[in-house]
Structure formats: C-alpha cells, structure tokens
Design a protein around this motif. Structure first.
Motif, mmCIF file in Angstrom:
data_model
loop_
_atom_site.group_PDB
_atom_site.id
_atom_site.type_symbol
_atom_site.label_atom_id
_atom_site.label_comp_id
_atom_site.label_asym_id
_atom_site.label_seq_id
_atom_site.Cartn_x
_atom_site.Cartn_y
_atom_site.Cartn_z
ATOM 1 N N VAL A 295 34.357 -30.875 14.459
ATOM 2 C CA VAL A 295 33.368 -29.810 14.561
ATOM 3 C C VAL A 295 32.752 -29.487 13.206
ATOM 4 O O VAL A 295 31.529 -29.336 13.079
ATOM 5 N N LEU A 296 33.577 -29.365 12.157
ATOM 6 C CA LEU A 296 33.050 -29.017 10.841
ATOM 7 C C LEU A 296 32.080 -30.084 10.341
ATOM 8 O O LEU A 296 30.986 -29.774 9.835
ATOM 9 N N ASP A 297 32.445 -31.346 10.499
ATOM 10 C CA ASP A 297 31.565 -32.430 10.075
ATOM 11 C C ASP A 297 30.263 -32.408 10.874
ATOM 12 O O ASP A 297 29.178 -32.642 10.320
ATOM 13 N N VAL A 299 28.831 -29.795 12.173
ATOM 14 C CA VAL A 299 28.027 -28.669 11.707
ATOM 15 C C VAL A 299 27.400 -28.963 10.343
ATOM 16 O O VAL A 299 26.192 -28.788 10.143
ATOM 17 N N VAL A 300 28.209 -29.423 9.406
ATOM 18 C CA VAL A 300 27.738 -29.645 8.038
ATOM 19 C C VAL A 300 26.667 -30.724 7.993
ATOM 20 O O VAL A 300 25.662 -30.594 7.274
ATOM 21 N N ARG A 301 26.844 -31.781 8.764
ATOM 22 C CA ARG A 301 25.888 -32.891 8.742
ATOM 23 C C ARG A 301 24.757 -32.712 9.754
ATOM 24 O O ARG A 301 23.836 -33.512 9.811
ATOM 25 N N GLU A 302 24.840 -31.645 10.542
ATOM 26 C CA GLU A 302 23.839 -31.352 11.564
ATOM 27 C C GLU A 302 23.574 -32.551 12.473
ATOM 28 O O GLU A 302 22.434 -32.874 12.796
ATOM 29 N N VAL A 303 24.656 -33.203 12.899
ATOM 30 C CA VAL A 303 24.513 -34.287 13.868
ATOM 31 C C VAL A 303 24.707 -33.716 15.266
ATOM 32 O O VAL A 303 25.328 -32.664 15.445
ATOM 33 N N GLY A 304 24.172 -34.400 16.250
ATOM 34 C CA GLY A 304 24.254 -33.909 17.618
ATOM 35 C C GLY A 304 24.585 -35.003 18.604
ATOM 36 O O GLY A 304 24.452 -36.194 18.312
#
Length: 364
Positions: A295-297, A299-304
């Motif tokens: 989840v953190l990765d 959010v930080v990388r704004e991947v979906g």
C-alpha cells in the motif's frame, strides 16, 4: 432443425462431435448459421472445469455467421445479415448501460445458467436439454442468440477473420483503446502474448504508443507479437525481466497489461510500472489468485490497478469499428489464424493448452 456441434459432456474429457436439435428463435432472438468460430482460452477453462456449467452444453463463444431467421420484435438484424456474436448481451436499461458501459451490465448473469433469457434452451438431444454457453454456442452450425448478441457488420470482409472480434480482439484492442485510453507518449508492456495479449499489442500500436514491450516465455508468441506491432521483445525465461524492461523504457512503463490471470505474472506486471503507472488486469484469473499490494509503495509512487472486462467494449459501437480497422489494414487478423474443420476441435484445444502462437478458427 438438425445441427452438427461440439459438445462438452464431461470435464477434462474430449469434446464430442454430435448432431443436436435446434429450435427456431423466440421473441427477441436470432437464428444464426455459424461460418467461423474462434478457439479461446475461456472455452478451455470450461473444459478443465475451472468454471463449472450445466452439462451437456454446446461450447464456443467467439464466432461470426449469417442470420437465417429472427424472432418477433427483432429490428437490429434481418435474414442475410453478416453478424459477429457477442457473448455478453446487455439490457440497455440499467445504470452502467445508460452510462455507456454495457460490459458492466447489471443484468448479464443469466447466461451462466446455460439458457437464453427466458430460462430455456434452444438445443436438445433425444428429448433432453443441451445447454448454451455464453448465450452464443458458436461450435454449432446453427445457434440461437439474443438479438443484442448479433452485431451486424459489413458483408465485404471474411467471416473467418471477423470471428475473432467477438472475444479476443475486442478484449485486447479494447483494453488498450477503451480501458487504458493509450496515447502516443505512452510506454507499454504486455505480459502474456496469447490471443488476448497479441491484440493488446495491436491496440497499443493503433493508439500510437511509442514503446510496446511484449513479454512471454514463448519465442513463437514473441515473434508474432513483433509482427503485430511490438517494438521490443522480452523472453521471460531469459534474464531479468524487470531489469530488461526498465532498461528498454528508461525506468518502467506507463501501462502494464497482464493477460494471463496468474499471481506471478500479475506481480511481475506490477513491478514493471514507472511512477504514476497503471496496471490493467485483463487475464481471466481463478478465485484463488489474490494480489498482494504494497500500500505505501502504491501511494508514494501513485500507481494504480484497474480491471478490464471484455475490453470495456460496447459491441454495437466497437465491433463495426474493429471491422473497419481490419479492412484498412491497421488491425491484422489473418496473420494470427490457422483454419481447421470442426473435427479438429480437440487438436485445436490441445495446441491452445500448449500456448502455441496464433489462434485456431473452426470453419464450418
């Protein structure tokens, strides 16, 4: 009426070529003489029992043919029309349909019972019910489908090629054009280059994507992907896939398409994303395939992550458009096709299970 058909009688067993009785179309239905039917992995999932159905059934969900008769109230087609069949009829009345998203129709579950909308079958054998598959049952010389499933197309294109539009082509090209809405600046990876993956490659090329990386373990599939538009090929059994793709794309892709439906390939596709990238899940996965998400990765990388069902397509809109792409030469179908008679249906599924390149089309 009598019709020669391929029946699934038991799971993990060869299909049986037999003659079935076919009733005429009822209100809102269309009788179609099938000219060509694609052999698709979803049929293989049914044969293997991954998704269970009422048996016996006439298999096949990807096909094209000519309208022979129509039931009361049918206005979208008439006898003599060439049609491509859609396995996902929509109601046109629910919220997703009214919002232009018929692939998400809320009234699309009834075909899973193996019947048409009224709860009965048009197939029989020796007085017993034979069930439908995907409301289409294209492995039969004659089939009856809902009128929404019969999409009229131009008569000047070969039905052998157009048969693939009903599933693999609309799913793959639609994933690129409808779900991802690719643009020329996008860098793309396609993980799994079977029938659907190859058409994702084609959709990316049609969209003008600058970099299209095909990832597969089969050199045959990869070579076909190159011919259909891939700019780079990565064999998943040779070297570090993630490092290779990152080197090709200068740090990762904007869109990674997963067309296999397995946890390991989903995780691989996710790892190929650059910052702000999107993972598009296209492959049919079993219920056991659950994606672990950092989840953190994320959010930080704004991947979906986005799902893609039937290429987010509207068959009435997209099938004729795909035919136009084919006629103009931008959509390549003949290069993918090996034609066989219905009697070779089990050989075709054996080849499909081995992940051999291209697609088999059953010609009646």
């Amino acid at each position: 009426m009598k019709s020669k058909a391929a029946l699934l009688v038991d799971y993990n067993a060869p299909l049986v070529i037999d003659e079935v009785d076919v009733q005429g179309p009822k209100e809102g239905e269309v009788l179609v003489r099938i000219k060509a039917a694609g052999v698709c992995h979803s049929d293989l999932h049914a044969i293997n029992g991954q998704y269970t159905h009422n048996l016996p059934l006439v298999l096949g969900h990807e096909g094209a043919g000519i309208v022979e008769d129509v039931g009361q109230g049918v206005t979208n087609v008439r006898p003599g029309d060439h049609v491509v069949l859609s396995w996902l009829p929509s109601c046109g009345k629910c919220r997703p349909c009214l919002r232009g998203r018929p692939a998400n129709c809320e009234d699309a579950s009834w075909p899973s019972a193996g019947t048409l909308r009224d709860g009965t079958s048009r197939f029989g054998k020796n007085g017993k019910t034979v069930f439908h598959y995907g409301a289409t049952s294209t492995f039969s010389e004659l089939t009856v489908v809902p009128s929404q499933s019969a999409v009229p197309v131009a008569r000047d294109a070969p039905l052998t090629a157009l048969s693939l539009i009903g599933c693999a082509v609309s799913t793959g090209v639609g994933a690129a054009l409808n779900t991802a809405k690719l643009s020329p600046q996008d860098r793309v990876a396609v993980v799994g280059c079977g029938g659907v993956g190859l058409n994702i490659v084609q959709g990316a090329r049609i969209a003008g994507a600058q970099t299209i990386v095909a990832v597969d373990r089969s050199s045959e599939n990869l070579e076909l992907a190159r011919r259909l538009g891939a700019t780079h090929l990565v064999n998943s059994e040779e070297g570090d896939v993630i490092a290779n793709v990152q080197a090709i794309t200068d740090g990762g892709v904007d869109f990674a398409f997963e067309a296999v439906g397995r946890r390991v390939t989903i995780a691989l596709a996710m790892a190929l994303l650059a910052r702000g990238g999107r993972l598009v899940l296209v492959g049919m996965a079993s219920r056991e395939e659950v994606l672990g998400l950092d989840v953190l990765d994320t959010v930080v990388r704004e991947v979906g992550v986005v799902g893609c069902w039937y290429g987010s397509c509207d068959p009435q809109r997209d099938f004729p458009r795909l035919v136009d792409f084919y006629k103009s030469g931008s959509l390549k179908l003949d290069e993918m096709i090996e034609v066989r008679p219905l009697e070779d249906i089990n050989l075709a599924f054996s080849n499909l299970a081995k992940s051999t390149g291209g697609r088999t089309v059953i010609a009646f």
